[in-house]
Design a protein around this motif. Structure first.
Motif, PDB file in Angstrom:
ATOM      1  N   VAL A  52     -13.221  -5.741  12.582  1.00 11.75           N
ATOM      2  CA  VAL A  52     -14.302  -6.698  12.809  1.00 11.75           C
ATOM      3  C   VAL A  52     -15.325  -6.712  11.683  1.00 11.75           C
ATOM      4  O   VAL A  52     -16.252  -7.529  11.714  1.00 11.75           O
ATOM      5  N   TRP A  53     -15.169  -5.844  10.693  1.00  6.05           N
ATOM      6  CA  TRP A  53     -16.112  -5.847   9.580  1.00  6.05           C
ATOM      7  C   TRP A  53     -15.716  -6.838   8.493  1.00  6.05           C
ATOM      8  O   TRP A  53     -16.427  -6.982   7.505  1.00  6.05           O
ATOM      9  N   GLY A  54     -14.589  -7.499   8.620  1.00  6.24           N
ATOM     10  CA  GLY A  54     -14.246  -8.571   7.703  1.00  6.24           C
ATOM     11  C   GLY A  54     -13.240  -8.196   6.624  1.00  6.24           C
ATOM     12  O   GLY A  54     -12.887  -7.029   6.426  1.00  6.24           O
ATOM     13  N   ILE A  55     -12.807  -9.240   5.913  1.00  2.00           N
ATOM     14  CA  ILE A  55     -11.779  -9.104   4.877  1.00  2.00           C
ATOM     15  C   ILE A  55     -12.343  -8.456   3.615  1.00  2.00           C
ATOM     16  O   ILE A  55     -11.745  -7.533   3.042  1.00  2.00           O
ATOM     17  N   THR A  56     -13.502  -8.928   3.151  1.00  2.00           N
ATOM     18  CA  THR A  56     -14.064  -8.400   1.910  1.00  2.00           C
ATOM     19  C   THR A  56     -14.378  -6.924   2.028  1.00  2.00           C
ATOM     20  O   THR A  56     -14.135  -6.144   1.098  1.00  2.00           O
ATOM     21  N   HIS A  57     -14.915  -6.511   3.171  1.00  2.00           N
ATOM     22  CA  HIS A  57     -15.183  -5.086   3.393  1.00  2.00           C
ATOM     23  C   HIS A  57     -13.908  -4.274   3.234  1.00  2.00           C
ATOM     24  O   HIS A  57     -13.892  -3.254   2.533  1.00  2.00           O
ATOM     25  N   PHE A  58     -12.820  -4.730   3.860  1.00  2.00           N
ATOM     26  CA  PHE A  58     -11.558  -4.002   3.753  1.00  2.00           C
ATOM     27  C   PHE A  58     -11.085  -3.935   2.304  1.00  2.00           C
ATOM     28  O   PHE A  58     -10.639  -2.879   1.827  1.00  2.00           O
ATOM     29  N   LEU A  59     -11.162  -5.037   1.591  1.00  2.00           N
ATOM     30  CA  LEU A  59     -10.686  -5.060   0.206  1.00  2.00           C
ATOM     31  C   LEU A  59     -11.495  -4.105  -0.670  1.00  2.00           C
ATOM     32  O   LEU A  59     -10.929  -3.398  -1.518  1.00  2.00           O
ATOM     33  N   ARG A  60     -12.798  -4.062  -0.451  1.00  2.00           N
ATOM     34  CA  ARG A  60     -13.637  -3.195  -1.286  1.00  2.00           C
ATOM     35  C   ARG A  60     -13.437  -1.728  -0.939  1.00  2.00           C
ATOM     36  O   ARG A  60     -13.385  -0.875  -1.844  1.00  2.00           O
ATOM     37  N   VAL A  61     -13.334  -1.412   0.333  1.00  2.00           N
ATOM     38  CA  VAL A  61     -13.061  -0.032   0.724  1.00  2.00           C
ATOM     39  C   VAL A  61     -11.696   0.405   0.179  1.00  2.00           C
ATOM     40  O   VAL A  61     -11.537   1.530  -0.298  1.00  2.00           O
ATOM     41  N   SER A  62     -10.724  -0.492   0.236  1.00 10.04           N
ATOM     42  CA  SER A  62      -9.387  -0.169  -0.262  1.00 10.04           C
ATOM     43  C   SER A  62      -9.408   0.127  -1.754  1.00 10.04           C
ATOM     44  O   SER A  62      -8.732   1.056  -2.223  1.00 10.04           O
ATOM     45  N   THR A  63     -10.186  -0.638  -2.499  1.00 13.95           N
ATOM     46  CA  THR A  63     -10.284  -0.399  -3.940  1.00 13.95           C
ATOM     47  C   THR A  63     -10.947   0.941  -4.218  1.00 13.95           C
ATOM     48  O   THR A  63     -10.490   1.711  -5.078  1.00 13.95           O
ATOM     49  N   LEU A  64     -12.019   1.239  -3.493  1.00 10.31           N
ATOM     50  CA  LEU A  64     -12.690   2.528  -3.663  1.00 10.31           C
ATOM     51  C   LEU A  64     -11.748   3.678  -3.307  1.00 10.31           C
ATOM     52  O   LEU A  64     -11.672   4.684  -4.034  1.00 10.31           O
ATOM     53  N   ALA A  65     -11.005   3.525  -2.219  1.00  8.91           N
ATOM     54  CA  ALA A  65     -10.043   4.559  -1.819  1.00  8.91           C
ATOM     55  C   ALA A  65      -8.931   4.702  -2.862  1.00  8.91           C
ATOM     56  O   ALA A  65      -8.502   5.818  -3.170  1.00  8.91           O
ATOM     57  N   TYR A  66      -8.472   3.580  -3.386  1.00 10.34           N
ATOM     58  CA  TYR A  66      -7.412   3.597  -4.402  1.00 10.34           C
ATOM     59  C   TYR A  66      -7.855   4.394  -5.628  1.00 10.34           C
ATOM     60  O   TYR A  66      -7.068   5.141  -6.219  1.00 10.34           O
ATOM     61  N   GLY A  67      -9.125   4.249  -5.984  1.00  3.04           N
ATOM     62  CA  GLY A  67      -9.655   5.003  -7.113  1.00  3.04           C
ATOM     63  C   GLY A  67      -9.697   6.497  -6.860  1.00  3.04           C
ATOM     64  O   GLY A  67      -9.754   7.286  -7.802  1.00  3.04           O
ATOM     65  N   HIS A  68      -9.652   6.881  -5.593  1.00  4.75           N
ATOM     66  CA  HIS A  68      -9.633   8.306  -5.227  1.00  4.75           C
ATOM     67  C   HIS A  68      -8.233   8.772  -4.808  1.00  4.75           C
ATOM     68  O   HIS A  68      -8.074   9.893  -4.309  1.00  4.75           O
TER      69      HIS A  68
ATOM     70  N   PRO B 106      -6.150   0.011   8.335  1.00  4.72           N
ATOM     71  CA  PRO B 106      -7.110  -0.679   9.193  1.00  4.72           C
ATOM     72  C   PRO B 106      -6.807  -0.467  10.663  1.00  4.72           C
ATOM     73  O   PRO B 106      -5.654  -0.413  11.075  1.00  4.72           O
ATOM     74  N   VAL B 107      -7.871  -0.341  11.470  1.00  6.50           N
ATOM     75  CA  VAL B 107      -7.675  -0.202  12.908  1.00  6.50           C
ATOM     76  C   VAL B 107      -7.346  -1.566  13.502  1.00  6.50           C
ATOM     77  O   VAL B 107      -7.618  -2.613  12.917  1.00  6.50           O
ATOM     78  N   GLY B 108      -6.753  -1.542  14.691  1.00  5.92           N
ATOM     79  CA  GLY B 108      -6.276  -2.776  15.294  1.00  5.92           C
ATOM     80  C   GLY B 108      -7.389  -3.614  15.895  1.00  5.92           C
ATOM     81  O   GLY B 108      -8.474  -3.126  16.213  1.00  5.92           O
ATOM     82  N   TYR B 109      -7.077  -4.899  16.044  1.00 10.04           N
ATOM     83  CA  TYR B 109      -7.975  -5.828  16.724  1.00 10.04           C
ATOM     84  C   TYR B 109      -7.170  -7.059  17.112  1.00 10.04           C
ATOM     85  O   TYR B 109      -6.069  -7.288  16.600  1.00 10.04           O
ATOM     86  N   ASN B 110      -7.741  -7.865  17.997  1.00  9.61           N
ATOM     87  CA  ASN B 110      -7.073  -9.064  18.467  1.00  9.61           C
ATOM     88  C   ASN B 110      -6.592  -9.942  17.312  1.00  9.61           C
ATOM     89  O   ASN B 110      -7.360 -10.262  16.401  1.00  9.61           O
ATOM     90  N   ALA B 111      -5.323 -10.329  17.356  1.00  7.07           N
ATOM     91  CA  ALA B 111      -4.687 -11.218  16.372  1.00  7.07           C
ATOM     92  C   ALA B 111      -4.494 -10.578  15.008  1.00  7.07           C
ATOM     93  O   ALA B 111      -4.035 -11.243  14.071  1.00  7.07           O
ATOM     94  N   ASN B 112      -4.839  -9.306  14.859  1.00  7.77           N
ATOM     95  CA  ASN B 112      -4.551  -8.554  13.632  1.00  7.77           C
ATOM     96  C   ASN B 112      -4.995  -9.280  12.365  1.00  7.77           C
ATOM     97  O   ASN B 112      -4.211  -9.450  11.426  1.00  7.77           O
ATOM     98  N   PRO B 113      -6.252  -9.717  12.259  1.00  9.13           N
ATOM     99  CA  PRO B 113      -6.665 -10.530  11.110  1.00  9.13           C
ATOM    100  C   PRO B 113      -6.614  -9.799   9.778  1.00  9.13           C
ATOM    101  O   PRO B 113      -6.417 -10.430   8.733  1.00  9.13           O
ATOM    102  N   LEU B 114      -6.782  -8.466   9.783  1.00  7.93           N
ATOM    103  CA  LEU B 114      -6.765  -7.735   8.515  1.00  7.93           C
ATOM    104  C   LEU B 114      -5.367  -7.537   7.967  1.00  7.93           C
ATOM    105  O   LEU B 114      -5.209  -7.077   6.834  1.00  7.93           O
ATOM    106  N   ALA B 115      -4.351  -7.893   8.736  1.00  4.53           N
ATOM    107  CA  ALA B 115      -2.980  -7.714   8.248  1.00  4.53           C
ATOM    108  C   ALA B 115      -2.753  -8.493   6.954  1.00  4.53           C
ATOM    109  O   ALA B 115      -2.025  -8.033   6.063  1.00  4.53           O
TER     110      ALA B 115
END
Length: 399
Positions: free
Chosen positions: A267-283, A289-298
């Motif tokens: 529920v925190w959105g697409i951009t949040h996921f992309l930025r966290v993923s980039t930061l994690a990738y650097g480490h 991502p945790v689940g939610y209705n309709a799996n929008p982050l997929a």
């Protein structure tokens, strides 16, 4: 094209079973699903999912803007509320609006969001997760057999109150998924119910008897030292992050080597996921991502190089939402409908009289007063005794 307004809708999801975790259960089996419709001057709309009661505070940052400038608009929204802070429901409003912006951007391009974001494959690996704390042992096994039949090779089990019960249930779920793999992935989620003084001891007690892939939120979300102690004291990875609402919250965990699997809330959105993923990738860390209705982050998960697996919580979708995806082969198969692939049938939503809520007094979004303050594991008691009503779940229970 310019953004002109937004509308809020409320539909429901019927789980067909009680759902929740150690903090409480929604016994009524139906929960609300907030839907945000972002409007433009050309009639095209974007869909965002998740609670957004503070959308009125954030929307002025978007009004009159070109929706294609998604990442710039995301920063514009954060800047707009920086004095009051971007945590909690404010961050939820930013996430829902951001999701609708990405939906619009892909619709303008005439392609599914996974293609807009640069993914090469429509398949998103997943793991099964039923929010199944209230199910009896036999019900739990029968529930996860359905997921094994769809090719899944791992699942999450909720626990944290009674570790003996948890071990028994983890072993039962492991045996179900052995139909697909000799070593199923077992995720053990205690939802912040332990204190740092007991987390390593309890986690070791469980993993001495079952092989865990990760343990999730063993201590409070902000407890860097506690997560580090667990990470260094057990064999399994530590997963956390679904309740963190900014990159600043992740940095301390990463710097302390306190997390092994990085999570984000859908529920925190697409951009949040992309930025966290980039930061994690650097480490050198994977994201899940945790689940939610309709799996929008997929859609976004398909596009990042360090995606591990997406939590999938149900095989059905909320009332009035047609979703172009299939749950099969152990994951999510995304379709070709432009945007998120979510079509909103407002007439169907209006005609459905059911209501539901996550915010019931019995949880699971209400933290029990004794969470993290229990001296010893509880006796093995039935789920009905745990969640018979009101505060009965806390009477005489330790864990």
């Amino acid at each position: 094209m310019r953004i002109t307004g937004y509308r809020s809708l409320a539909t429901v999801h019927d789980w067909g079973r009680p759902v929740g975790d150690v903090n409480g259960v929604v016994a009524g089996e139906v929960t609300e699903v907030p839907v945000l419709i972002l409007e433009t001057d050309e009639g095209l709309t974007g869909v965002g999912l998740g609670s957004h009661p503070d959308a009125h505070r954030v929307f002025p940052a978007l009004e009159g803007q070109d929706p294609r400038a998604v990442t710039s608009l995301y920063d514009r929204m954060l800047s707009y509320v920086f004095k009051s802070g971007h945590g909690g429901q404010v961050f939820g409003a930013v996430g829902a609006l951001d999701m609708a912006l990405w939906d619009l951007k892909a619709k303008i391009a005439g392609e599914p969001l996974w293609r807009t974001l640069g993914a090469a494959d429509r398949f998103v690996p997943g793991y099964a997760s039923g929010l199944e704390y209230a199910l009896g042992d036999d019900e739990l096994v029968e529930f996860y057999r359905g997921w094994a039949a769809r090719g899944f090779s791992g699942a999450k089990v909720k626990g944290g109150l009674d570790v003996e019960r948890d071990v028994r249930r983890l072993a039962a779920v492991r045996d179900v998924f052995r139909a697909n793999t000799p070593r199923p992935a077992l995720m053990y989620d205690v939802n912040e119910s332990w204190g740092a003084h007991q987390a390593v001891r309890l986690a070791r007690s469980v993993e001495d008897r079952v092989d865990l892939t990760w343990i999730e939120e063993p201590v409070r979300r902000w407890d860097v030292a506690g997560h580090r102690a667990v990470a260094s004291g057990i064999r399994a990875a530590v997963a956390t992050g679904e309740n963190l609402t900014g990159l600043e919250h992740y940095r301390a965990l990463f710097d302390a080597d306190a997390v092994g699997v990085v999570q984000t809330g859908s529920v925190w959105g697409i951009t949040h996921f992309l930025r966290v993923s980039t930061l994690a990738y650097g480490h050198g860390l994977p994201v899940s991502p945790v689940g939610y209705n309709a799996n929008p982050l997929a859609h976004a998960a398909a596009a990042v190089p360090n995606h591990l697996a997406t939590e999938v919580q149900d095989l059905a979708f909320p009332v009035g939402l047609r979703v172009d995806q299939e749950i099969a082969d152990g994951g999510i198969v995304l379709g070709d409908t432009p945007g998120l692939g979510i079509e909103v049938d407002e007439e169907a939503i209006a005609a459905h009289a059911a209501s539901g809520t996550w915010s019931a007094p019995g949880g699971p979004h209400v933290r029990p007063a004794d969470a993290g303050l229990r001296l010893a594991p509880a006796r093995d008691r039935t789920t009905k005794e745990h969640f018979g009503g009101g505060n009965r779940q806390r009477e005489g229970i330790a864990g």
